[in-house]
Enzyme design. Structure first.
Site, PDB file in Angstrom:
ATOM      1  N   LYS A   1     -43.464 -56.756 140.206  1.00 12.99           N
ATOM      2  CA  LYS A   1     -43.503 -55.927 141.407  1.00 12.99           C
ATOM      3  C   LYS A   1     -43.259 -56.812 142.627  1.00 12.99           C
ATOM      4  O   LYS A   1     -43.598 -57.998 142.634  1.00 12.99           O
ATOM      5  CB  LYS A   1     -44.859 -55.229 141.531  1.00 12.99           C
ATOM      6  N   ASP A   2     -42.711 -56.205 143.644  1.00 10.29           N
ATOM      7  CA  ASP A   2     -42.300 -56.928 144.837  1.00 10.29           C
ATOM      8  C   ASP A   2     -43.451 -57.685 145.492  1.00 10.29           C
ATOM      9  O   ASP A   2     -44.583 -57.207 145.516  1.00 10.29           O
ATOM     10  CB  ASP A   2     -41.714 -55.920 145.834  1.00 10.29           C
ATOM     11  N   LYS A   3     -43.150 -58.842 146.025  1.00  8.58           N
ATOM     12  CA  LYS A   3     -44.153 -59.614 146.750  1.00  8.58           C
ATOM     13  C   LYS A   3     -44.428 -58.991 148.120  1.00  8.58           C
ATOM     14  O   LYS A   3     -45.588 -58.807 148.495  1.00  8.58           O
ATOM     15  CB  LYS A   3     -43.683 -61.061 146.928  1.00  8.58           C
TER      16      LYS A   3
END
Length: 726
Positions: free
Chosen positions: A267-269
């Site tokens: 998942k995106d930072k």
């Protein structure tokens, strides 16, 4: 003087944006501005460089800032049953925290005749007799705590697995492991009493070197409570951290290796996200206790399961995206664009995150690998890069000029995993560039090749839209055959997970979920013919394009030539390999298919007004929990209702101090150089602004940023949206 000039240019940039944007359908104008007017003359990768150049709708774009705050980009995983994953509770349930150990002594003093006869049918008379004699000796009271029996050799791994499982299910007071047999390639199952709960580290046990023995593994051990699954599944909530970074923190606190964890996708930072994670043989109470120490991370919703999560075991992701500072000639333009996105969808491009964030895109490294240019690939990874941080650029320059590997390694930060792996290998084997490339973790080195596949796909998709539009199938298109394709629809993710944080900022793999290419899966695909066109069986939503590989077919129309021509210009053949290294060869990859057009599922949108840019406009899972705790506190002690409580409910401590909501974002955003709206507007926080909040679900491997791009008709690069804050 230079700073003054840049300031004037940026103000002129903003003025032009506001006056000209509604009349521009393609983002070429902004690409010019982005590449020429950004601070520090940083060169950024352009969308057109990786084949992203078309839109579906001809509606006017509008201004909007993506990810001004991390809570403006919320990602919730969607499991294979299409349930949205939320963080609902931080507490460990009682049934998870209780440790009901099996009392081994209660299981002895019986003959186990039935079990031995069952084992006889599985393993044969000889091994069954050995087992019977061993159990009889145990029941006689003899000390056999350091004795074992070795079953007959077997080269059949599946048969050995059956034997291991037999002891786990039927004779839990015994433990098994596998040892080498006398003959080559043969293995034997070894059986002993499971009274060595500390694996040879207890006070009464002898050291392994004294036993002239190797350590037993724990596959058949009953030291784990029999009523619990061996994997603890929990929901991981995080903000401003990528998945691997968060798991590294938790692993360190638990004192376990990070490979003990499993998850379905990264998942995106630069977001707030919730996803499922599994960990091997851990108690829920132990993880729940970490919430008091974790910053920017929370864990909860614990449950023991039999199997750990694997990459790709998800349907997709649910997104809640808030675009701030939205402006257009009229609200009607914004509303029409939102309606069109929900109705027609967007071109299913691989987003910029797929290609890294530096001035050396990953697909260029991939092309060098496919050509077999090992030294050139190493240089692309190690050499100085335009626009990189000064500290990193200095280290790269130092190595290029001096060739001092030891000195460079001492200066390189830990997150530059590929660079460190290459240099460490070159230190051991100078000049062996191929071996150095193979020293890079496989998930990362394969990403280079997969990004080149994505590069070709993007260009082919753009050409498909330019030549044949987006409203009908044409002769030669590829589609899933509806006569044969009866598998529940799930989108193939075409690259591997990247197991590190900030590898050239590869942690910004954003909202996609990635797995290996499906090496064995045979997806039925057909070429559209005249009969298909007459029948009207297939629509534009069915159109596919391949990611190159040995088991895919290409469109039989002019789009098929796009792949071959573009690859040929790069010196790459899609049918012949330039070297014998299979993992860096397209002809050794199976390939996959990807839909050209994607519609968001369960699409919702709303226009909001706000005056304070520091206040989140969407609730995160932790905000909901914090509000629930706040209500509970007031209900239990009504006197608290008269007290002035924080306006931001997420500031309340839940299982420890969580930097969340307004307080957390103020700190994180300022550290990241993304100032609050209040500070940007010179303190005039009372000016009303508009935001567009979107909620929708996408299958795995689809990029939400490409949906946003279809709305705004502007670049989705981080640098561009940061420039909108100026």
């Amino acid at each position: 003087m230079l700073k003054t000039l840049c300031s004037k240019l940026r103000r002129h940039h903003l003025l032009l944006r506001k006056t000209l944007l509604p009349n521009i359908l393609k983002p070429y104008y902004y690409r010019f501005l982005e590449n020429t007017l950004l601070p520090d003359t940083m060169k950024t990768m352009d969308e057109s460089d990786v084949g992203i150049s078309c839109y579906i709708s001809n509606l006017r774009g509008f201004r909007g800032i993506l990810k001004q705050r991390y809570s403006d980009f919320i990602v919730n995983e969607v499991d294979l049953d299409e349930n949205v994953v939320h963080l609902n509770s931080l507490e460990a349930p009682k049934e998870c925290s209780e440790n009901k150990d099996v009392n081994i002594s209660d299981q002895l003093n019986r003959s186990y005749v039935t079990e031995i006869e069952s084992f006889r049918s599985l393993a044969g008379n000889s091994d069954a007799d050995k087992l019977k004699a061993f159990i009889d000796e145990l029941n006689s009271g003899a000390d056999v705590s350091h004795e074992s029996i070795v079953l007959s050799p077997s080269s059949d791994k599946s048969h050995r697995t059956e034997i291991h499982n037999f002891f786990k299910e039927r004779l839990k007071f015994l433990v098994t492991d596998t040892i080498d047999g006398v003959e080559d390639q043969s293995k034997c199952v070894r059986v002993r009493l499971n009274n060595d709960r500390n694996n040879g580290r207890g006070r009464s046990s002898r050291k392994r070197k004294d036993r002239n023995d190797k350590r037993y593994d724990s596959r058949g051990s009953d030291s784990w409570p029999g009523h619990l699954g061996k994997f603890l599944r929990f929901h991981l909530f995080k903000e401003n951290k990528d998945t691997q970074e968060a798991l590294n923190v938790i692993a360190k606190m638990l004192g376990v290796q990070v490979r003990s964890f499993g998850f379905a996708g990264t998942k995106d930072k630069r977001a707030v996200s919730t996803q499922r994670v599994t960990v091997f043989k851990q108690q829920a109470s132990k993880l729940a206790a970490l919430n008091k120490r974790l910053i920017g991370i929370k864990v909860g919703d614990f449950c023991h399961v039999k199997e750990g999560l694997l990459l790709g075991q998800l349907y997709g992701n649910r997104f809640t995206i808030t675009l701030r500072g939205v402006s257009a000639e009229s609200e009607d333009i914004i509303k029409a664009s939102a309606v069109a996105l929900g109705k027609h969808g967007f071109i299913n491009y691989f987003g910029l995150q797929r290609f890294g964030s530096s001035s050396v895109p990953t697909h260029l490294i991939g092309a060098a690998l496919l050509r077999g240019e090992w030294k050139a690939a190493v240089s692309l990874i190690l050499d100085p890069r335009e626009g990189e941080k000064n500290a990193i650029s200095t280290v790269r320059e130092y190595y290029k000029e001096s060739g001092d590997i030891d000195g460079t390694l001492r200066q390189l930060p830990r997150y530059l995993v590929a660079e460190k792996a290459i240099l460490q290998c070159l230190k051991r084997s100078p000049g062996n560039y191929l071996q150095a490339l193979k020293a890079i973790p496989r998930t990362l080195r394969m990403m280079y090749v997969h990004s080149y596949q994505s590069y070709l796909w993007n260009h082919a998709a753009s050409m498909r839209v330019q030549k044949h539009g987006f409203d009908q199938v044409v002769l030669g298109d590829l589609v899933y055959s509806k006569e044969e394709y009866k598998v529940k629809e799930s989108f193939v993710a075409e690259c591997e997970d990247v197991n590190d944080n900030n590898m050239d900022d590869y942690s910004n793999l954003d909202e996609i979920s990635e797995t290996d290419l499906p090496e064995e899966r045979n997806i039925p695909v057909k070429v559209i013919n005249e009969e298909d066109l007459k029948s009207g069986t297939y629509t534009i939503d069915d159109v596919l394009l391949p990611l190159p590989g040995s088991r895919v077919i290409y469109p039989s129309n002019d789009i098929g030539e796009v792949y071959r021509d573009l690859a040929q210009k790069d010196g790459i053949s899609l049918t012949e390999t330039a070297h014998k290294i299979k993992e860096f060869s397209i002809t050794n990859m199976t390939g996959a298919y990807r839909r050209v057009f994607q519609k968001p599922k369960d699409f919702e949108w709303e226009l909001l007004s706000y005056t304070d840019g520091t206040i989140p406009l969407a609730e995160t899972d932790f905000d909901v929990i914090a509000k629930s705790v706040k209500r509970k506190v007031i209900e239990e002690d009504p006197a608290n209702g008269s007290k002035e409580l924080p306006a931001d409910s997420s500031a309340i401590s839940v299982g420890g101090d969580m930097l969340s909501g307004k307080v957390c974002e103020e700190k994180i955003n300022n550290e990241a150089g993304m100032q609050s709206e209040k500070s940007q507007s010179g303190g005039n926080a009372e000016e009303s602004q508009m935001a567009l909040k979107l909620s929708f679900t996408l299958p795995a491997s689809c990029y939400a940023t490409m949906a946003v791009r279809e709305l705004l008709k502007t670049s989705t690069s981080v640098a561009f949206h940061k420039s909108l804050n100026d």
